[in-house]
Design a protein around this motif. Structure first.
Motif, PDB file in Angstrom:
ATOM      1  N   ALA A   2     -35.383   1.232  22.608  1.00 21.85           N
ATOM      2  CA  ALA A   2     -35.051   0.376  21.478  1.00 21.85           C
ATOM      3  C   ALA A   2     -33.645   0.679  20.961  1.00 21.85           C
ATOM      4  O   ALA A   2     -33.149   1.793  21.088  1.00 21.85           O
ATOM      5  N   ASP A   3     -33.037  -0.353  20.365  1.00 18.58           N
ATOM      6  CA  ASP A   3     -31.754  -0.182  19.705  1.00 18.58           C
ATOM      7  C   ASP A   3     -32.036   0.136  18.239  1.00 18.58           C
ATOM      8  O   ASP A   3     -32.645  -0.681  17.532  1.00 18.58           O
ATOM      9  N   PRO A   4     -31.640   1.315  17.732  1.00 15.21           N
ATOM     10  CA  PRO A   4     -31.955   1.671  16.346  1.00 15.21           C
ATOM     11  C   PRO A   4     -31.467   0.646  15.332  1.00 15.21           C
ATOM     12  O   PRO A   4     -32.071   0.493  14.267  1.00 15.21           O
ATOM     13  N   SER A   5     -30.375  -0.057  15.659  1.00 16.89           N
ATOM     14  CA  SER A   5     -29.870  -1.045  14.706  1.00 16.89           C
ATOM     15  C   SER A   5     -30.842  -2.204  14.512  1.00 16.89           C
ATOM     16  O   SER A   5     -30.775  -2.917  13.510  1.00 16.89           O
ATOM     17  N   SER A   6     -31.769  -2.401  15.468  1.00 18.89           N
ATOM     18  CA  SER A   6     -32.718  -3.514  15.371  1.00 18.89           C
ATOM     19  C   SER A   6     -33.764  -3.298  14.286  1.00 18.89           C
ATOM     20  O   SER A   6     -34.374  -4.258  13.817  1.00 18.89           O
ATOM     21  N   TYR A   7     -34.010  -2.064  13.893  1.00 23.66           N
ATOM     22  CA  TYR A   7     -34.995  -1.822  12.841  1.00 23.66           C
ATOM     23  C   TYR A   7     -34.409  -1.015  11.680  1.00 23.66           C
ATOM     24  O   TYR A   7     -35.153  -0.523  10.829  1.00 23.66           O
ATOM     25  N   ARG A   8     -33.106  -0.912  11.647  1.00 24.32           N
ATOM     26  CA  ARG A   8     -32.460  -0.144  10.579  1.00 24.32           C
ATOM     27  C   ARG A   8     -32.628  -0.852   9.240  1.00 24.32           C
ATOM     28  O   ARG A   8     -32.252  -2.021   9.088  1.00 24.32           O
ATOM     29  N   PRO A   9     -33.200  -0.173   8.230  1.00 19.48           N
ATOM     30  CA  PRO A   9     -33.320  -0.799   6.908  1.00 19.48           C
ATOM     31  C   PRO A   9     -31.971  -0.801   6.199  1.00 19.48           C
ATOM     32  O   PRO A   9     -31.116   0.051   6.456  1.00 19.48           O
ATOM     33  N   SER A  10     -31.766  -1.759   5.317  1.00 17.17           N
ATOM     34  CA  SER A  10     -30.523  -1.776   4.557  1.00 17.17           C
ATOM     35  C   SER A  10     -30.536  -0.634   3.549  1.00 17.17           C
ATOM     36  O   SER A  10     -31.598  -0.251   3.040  1.00 17.17           O
ATOM     37  N   PRO A  11     -29.371  -0.040   3.258  1.00 20.84           N
ATOM     38  CA  PRO A  11     -29.338   1.118   2.347  1.00 20.84           C
ATOM     39  C   PRO A  11     -29.974   0.849   0.993  1.00 20.84           C
ATOM     40  O   PRO A  11     -30.583   1.737   0.394  1.00 20.84           O
ATOM     41  N   GLY A  12     -29.870  -0.366   0.515  1.00 22.18           N
ATOM     42  CA  GLY A  12     -30.437  -0.676  -0.790  1.00 22.18           C
ATOM     43  C   GLY A  12     -31.950  -0.641  -0.814  1.00 22.18           C
ATOM     44  O   GLY A  12     -32.556  -0.503  -1.883  1.00 22.18           O
ATOM     45  N   GLN A  13     -32.594  -0.777   0.367  1.00 20.87           N
ATOM     46  CA  GLN A  13     -34.051  -0.759   0.419  1.00 20.87           C
ATOM     47  C   GLN A  13     -34.622   0.645   0.266  1.00 20.87           C
ATOM     48  O   GLN A  13     -35.758   0.813  -0.163  1.00 20.87           O
ATOM     49  N   ALA A  44     -30.664   7.558   6.463  1.00 24.08           N
ATOM     50  CA  ALA A  44     -29.409   6.972   6.943  1.00 24.08           C
ATOM     51  C   ALA A  44     -28.790   7.814   8.052  1.00 24.08           C
ATOM     52  O   ALA A  44     -28.101   7.282   8.943  1.00 24.08           O
ATOM     53  N   ASN A  45     -29.032   9.122   8.041  1.00 26.89           N
ATOM     54  CA  ASN A  45     -28.457   9.996   9.071  1.00 26.89           C
ATOM     55  C   ASN A  45     -28.962   9.656  10.459  1.00 26.89           C
ATOM     56  O   ASN A  45     -28.292   9.942  11.457  1.00 26.89           O
ATOM     57  N   TYR A  46     -30.140   9.073  10.564  1.00 21.58           N
ATOM     58  CA  TYR A  46     -30.703   8.750  11.876  1.00 21.58           C
ATOM     59  C   TYR A  46     -30.062   7.501  12.486  1.00 21.58           C
ATOM     60  O   TYR A  46     -30.256   7.233  13.677  1.00 21.58           O
ATOM     61  N   PHE A  47     -29.315   6.729  11.688  1.00 18.31           N
ATOM     62  CA  PHE A  47     -28.787   5.456  12.178  1.00 18.31           C
ATOM     63  C   PHE A  47     -27.265   5.488  12.314  1.00 18.31           C
ATOM     64  O   PHE A  47     -26.605   4.461  12.233  1.00 18.31           O
ATOM     65  N   GLN A  48     -26.716   6.659  12.546  1.00 19.19           N
ATOM     66  CA  GLN A  48     -25.292   6.765  12.850  1.00 19.19           C
ATOM     67  C   GLN A  48     -25.081   6.527  14.346  1.00 19.19           C
ATOM     68  O   GLN A  48     -26.024   6.228  15.089  1.00 19.19           O
ATOM     69  N   ASP A  49     -23.846   6.669  14.784  1.00 20.44           N
ATOM     70  CA  ASP A  49     -23.520   6.475  16.194  1.00 20.44           C
ATOM     71  C   ASP A  49     -24.375   7.405  17.055  1.00 20.44           C
ATOM     72  O   ASP A  49     -24.466   8.609  16.785  1.00 20.44           O
ATOM     73  N   LEU A  50     -25.018   6.864  18.092  1.00 23.13           N
ATOM     74  CA  LEU A  50     -25.909   7.657  18.931  1.00 23.13           C
ATOM     75  C   LEU A  50     -25.191   8.852  19.557  1.00 23.13           C
ATOM     76  O   LEU A  50     -25.807   9.898  19.794  1.00 23.13           O
ATOM     77  N   ALA A  51     -23.910   8.714  19.835  1.00 26.10           N
ATOM     78  CA  ALA A  51     -23.166   9.807  20.456  1.00 26.10           C
ATOM     79  C   ALA A  51     -23.074  11.028  19.543  1.00 26.10           C
ATOM     80  O   ALA A  51     -22.879  12.147  20.012  1.00 26.10           O
ATOM     81  N   ASN A  52     -23.229  10.818  18.236  1.00 21.21           N
ATOM     82  CA  ASN A  52     -23.127  11.926  17.282  1.00 21.21           C
ATOM     83  C   ASN A  52     -24.462  12.613  17.031  1.00 21.21           C
ATOM     84  O   ASN A  52     -24.505  13.633  16.339  1.00 21.21           O
ATOM     85  N   LEU A  53     -25.547  12.046  17.555  1.00 26.53           N
ATOM     86  CA  LEU A  53     -26.872  12.608  17.313  1.00 26.53           C
ATOM     87  C   LEU A  53     -27.197  13.680  18.348  1.00 26.53           C
ATOM     88  O   LEU A  53     -26.722  13.627  19.494  1.00 26.53           O
ATOM     89  N   HIS A  54     -28.017  14.636  17.938  1.00 25.40           N
ATOM     90  CA  HIS A  54     -28.545  15.621  18.880  1.00 25.40           C
ATOM     91  C   HIS A  54     -29.356  14.887  19.945  1.00 25.40           C
ATOM     92  O   HIS A  54     -30.026  13.873  19.652  1.00 25.40           O
TER      93      HIS A  54
END
Length: 696
Positions: A2-13, A44-54
């Motif tokens: 899956a692409d994390p951006s497809s289920y990323r909630p908006s920050p205001g939620q 929000a930390n989970y939805f940054q650039d995938l290259a920056n994630l462990h």
């Protein structure tokens, strides 16, 4: 995926309050549970650039299909809810400790009318008092047998108890006074329960009261000339003392504490817990877990605390919990533990004294447990076969690499540069084939160039052995970049810089199965004659390229090469821009990691030994004919090498056992190793005087 951006909630939620969040996959299964002081920042930390994630976090967010959260009022509630959800959903990406065996406990069933003492395993039951866990059930039975003399509590099963009550005859223990026989009415239920509670008090560490009482009764019986009763009381007191001796005093202040230690590597972690009650180790247990999430030592400790005390109440949570690293939110975890105990709990790292020493013992147990776990896993034939097959498939090899050689470089800021070669055959270490190298082709720190030199030297020797036995008709000369004079063609002795034990005779690749390998002219078996199917180097692209270049320069094209980079456990192949990423649970990755770690251990051990030898060296070591006794005599006479260097030949001759020729040799050796300019302390400007009185 899956692409994390497809289920990323908006920050205001996402609220910015404490809470617990769940990641679910496309089938709505919970795959990860976490807690946060601030849900908005953490999620929000989970939805940054995938290259920056462990890499493990990256795998989790690409496996997930949705995220949801629950808001709580305090961080302590978040901790409790996280534990509850992990237990309920068993998410695959959360660290979960599992006992490597079911530990036995000494249990007293206070929830029954006539409490029973017995060995129990498995989940704890309400109303049952537990002591332990113990390493072996026989240790519990030995302790109970000693204590039944003083606390004759029922130990029989429900069936035996009912049968004795029906017939009116107690069991054998009742006849020999190791049971108060409540089944036939010798004691009332209240009297038997009081015995059971006294038994529990003694096991909980309140031992002095009972021993003093027995000794007082013994003296009184002796004064009244009731010698048989006095002897029986004496034996009872000795039995309790022997029961106490089975757990030696480790903390003199009668502390109630649990000590937790963690041993870990990139893929797994082992946990050891010592339960100390009344200053004595009353139980021990250990867990091993796969590190399926990106977690450090403090995170492992927090997970361990949740699992240890998530179902406990009251005295089962000790006053002190000693850990190797504090959880990220120490205050919330301490408050959670205090709520479960009903009073304050000290959560801290021991800094000095007996507690620090005991923590070191627990840490050694954790290290041994992790090593034993790895050994058991590696020794399984099916597991090893699967690991070799996975490596062959991942690297595109035609056959499984039955012989793997791994190389590592070790140095201290460019000094004492050495290398190691370890050998694994059929997935098991073959230590007789290990070799050590000194880097001699150049000075300074250059891991890539060092790797090229070591691989070249090792396989140059391999070609020489093939030429000598007739397996290689026209050995190809190395290219200009290959290792030089240290390995000139025609050398038949051991490779320069190579040390280590002489291996047992082995079979060559071209020999009949019953023909033992020929020996060197000096009678020693040949080295480096048996080629590997796979060469592993500790490092990434540069080290792999250097190893491949060394093989190409020697004309060897039938040996596979790969590298294992430590940071992300990526496997690199020559000429590939992208690494091969083996699954975290892959047995092949586990075997490659074990080979790499063994090469690192072997290299650093050699490097430290060389450094220690160099530090202990003295200019007097180079004087021919000057033994240890006369060196010590010189140092003792003059006080230091500095003062000896300033002495004349006549003064040196005054030392007993030192003649003029020896004195001249000593003076010449010290003159050739004159010290450099005096060092200056940059902080104070003080000139540091040389004082090498301990050199010898």
């Amino acid at each position: 995926m899956a692409d994390p951006s497809s289920y990323r909630p908006s920050p205001g939620q996402i609220p910015d309050s404490p809470g617990v969040y769940k990641f679910r996959d496309e089938h709505r299964r919970v795959i990860y549970v976490g807690k946060a002081k601030n849900l908005r920042q953490r999620v929000a930390n989970y939805f940054q650039d995938l290259a920056n994630l462990h890499p493990r976090t990256r795998t989790m967010v690409t496996t997930a299909a949705s995220v949801e959260w629950t808001v709580v009022s305090t961080e302590v509630e978040a901790l409790q809810l996280e534990y509850t959800w992990i237990k309920e959903f068993d998410p695959r990406f959360n660290v979960k400790y599992r006992d490597d065996k079911s530990y036995p406990y000494l249990a007293v069933t206070l929830n029954e009318e006539f409490p029973r003492v017995q060995v129990m395993r498995g989940a704890k039951k309400k109303g049952v008092r537990y002591f332990g866990p113990y390493g072996h059930a026989w240790a519990i039975r030995e302790t109970v047998d000693l204590m039944l003399r003083v606390f004759p509590v029922r130990t029989c099963s429900a069936g035996v108890f009912k049968n004795a009550a029906r017939t009116g005859r107690p069991c054998l223990l009742g006849y020999i006074d190791k049971c108060s026989a409540p089944c036939v009415g010798r004691v009332t239920p209240e009297e038997h329960r009081e015995l059971a509670e006294d038994f529990c008090d003694f096991m909980a560490g309140r031992t002095g009261t009972y021993i003093r009482r027995l000794e007082k009764d013994m003296m009184q019986a002796a004064e009244e000339m009731e010698y048989e009763r006095a002897a029986r009381l004496r034996d009872d007191a000795e039995a309790l003392k022997r029961a106490m001796e089975k757990s030696a005093v480790v903390l003199a202040d009668a502390t109630d504490a649990d000590l937790i230690a963690v041993a870990e590597d990139e893929l797994e972690a082992a946990l050891q817990i010592f339960h100390v009650r009344g200053g004595r180790v009353r139980g021990q247990r250990g867990w091993v877990t796969d590190k399926v999430e990106a977690v450090d030592t403090s995170g492992l400790v927090e997970h361990a605390l949740q699992q240890l005390y998530g179902e406990e109440r009251g005295d089962a949570v000790p006053k002190e919990v000693l850990v190797p690293a504090l959880p990220e939110d120490t205050e919330a975890v301490s408050q959670w533990l205090a709520e479960r105990r009903g009073s304050q709990v000290s959560l801290r790292i021991p800094q000095r004294g007996d507690k620090k020493d005991l923590m070191a013992t627990v840490q050694r147990n954790a290290q041994q447990a992790l090593g034993l776990h790895k050994t058991k896993r590696a020794s399984d034939l099916t597991t090893r076969s699967r690991a070799l097959e996975e490596i062959a498939e991942a690297l595109g090899l035609d056959t499984a690499p039955l012989r793997i050689e791994c190389y590592d470089i070790s140095h201290l800021q460019g000094d004492d540069v050495v290398a190691s070669m370890v050998v694994f055959e059929d997935g098991l270490a073959r230590k007789s084939e290990y070799r050590r190298f000194q880097i001699k082709g150049f000075e300074g720190q250059d891991d890539v160039r060092s790797m090229h030199e070591v691989i070249g030297r090792r396989f140059k020797r391999y070609l020489q052995e093939k030429e000598r036995t007739g397996e290689w008709e026209e050995p190809q000369e190395p290219a200009s970049g290959a290792t030089g004079s240290a390995l000139a063609a025609g050398a038949t002795g051991p490779a320069p810089g190579v040390t280590g034990p002489v291996p047992a005779p082995v079979l060559t690749a071209a020999s009949p199965a019953d023909e033992i390998e020929p020996r060197e002219d000096d009678g020693r078996p040949k080295r480096f004659a048996y080629p590997p199917q796979l060469v592993v180097v500790d490092g990434g692209q540069p080290q792999v390229a250097a190893a491949k270049r060394a093989l190409d320069e020697l004309g060897i094209d039938d040996i596979a090469v790969c590298g294992l980079a430590k940071r992300l456990e990526e496997v690199w192949l020559p000429d590939d821009d992208d690494p091969v990423v083996l699954p975290r649970s892959s047995e092949g990755l586990y075997l490659l990691q074990r080979v790499r770690d063994e090469a690192h251990r072997f290299a650093i051990t050699y490097q430290r030994a060389k450094r220690a030898k160099r530090i202990r060296s003295s200019p007097l070591d180079d004087v021919t004919g000057l033994g240890e006794t006369r060196k010590q005599a010189l140092i003792k006479h003059f006080g230091s090498v500095k003062k000896l260097r300033q002495a004349t030949i006549e003064e040196i001759c005054e030392v007993p056992g030192i003649g003029r020729r020896t004195a001249e040799s000593v003076a010449a050796a010290l003159a050739s190793t004159a010290p450099a300019a005096p060092a200056v302390n940059t902080a104070t400007g003080e000139i540091m005087e040389e004082d090498d009185g301990g050199a010898s």
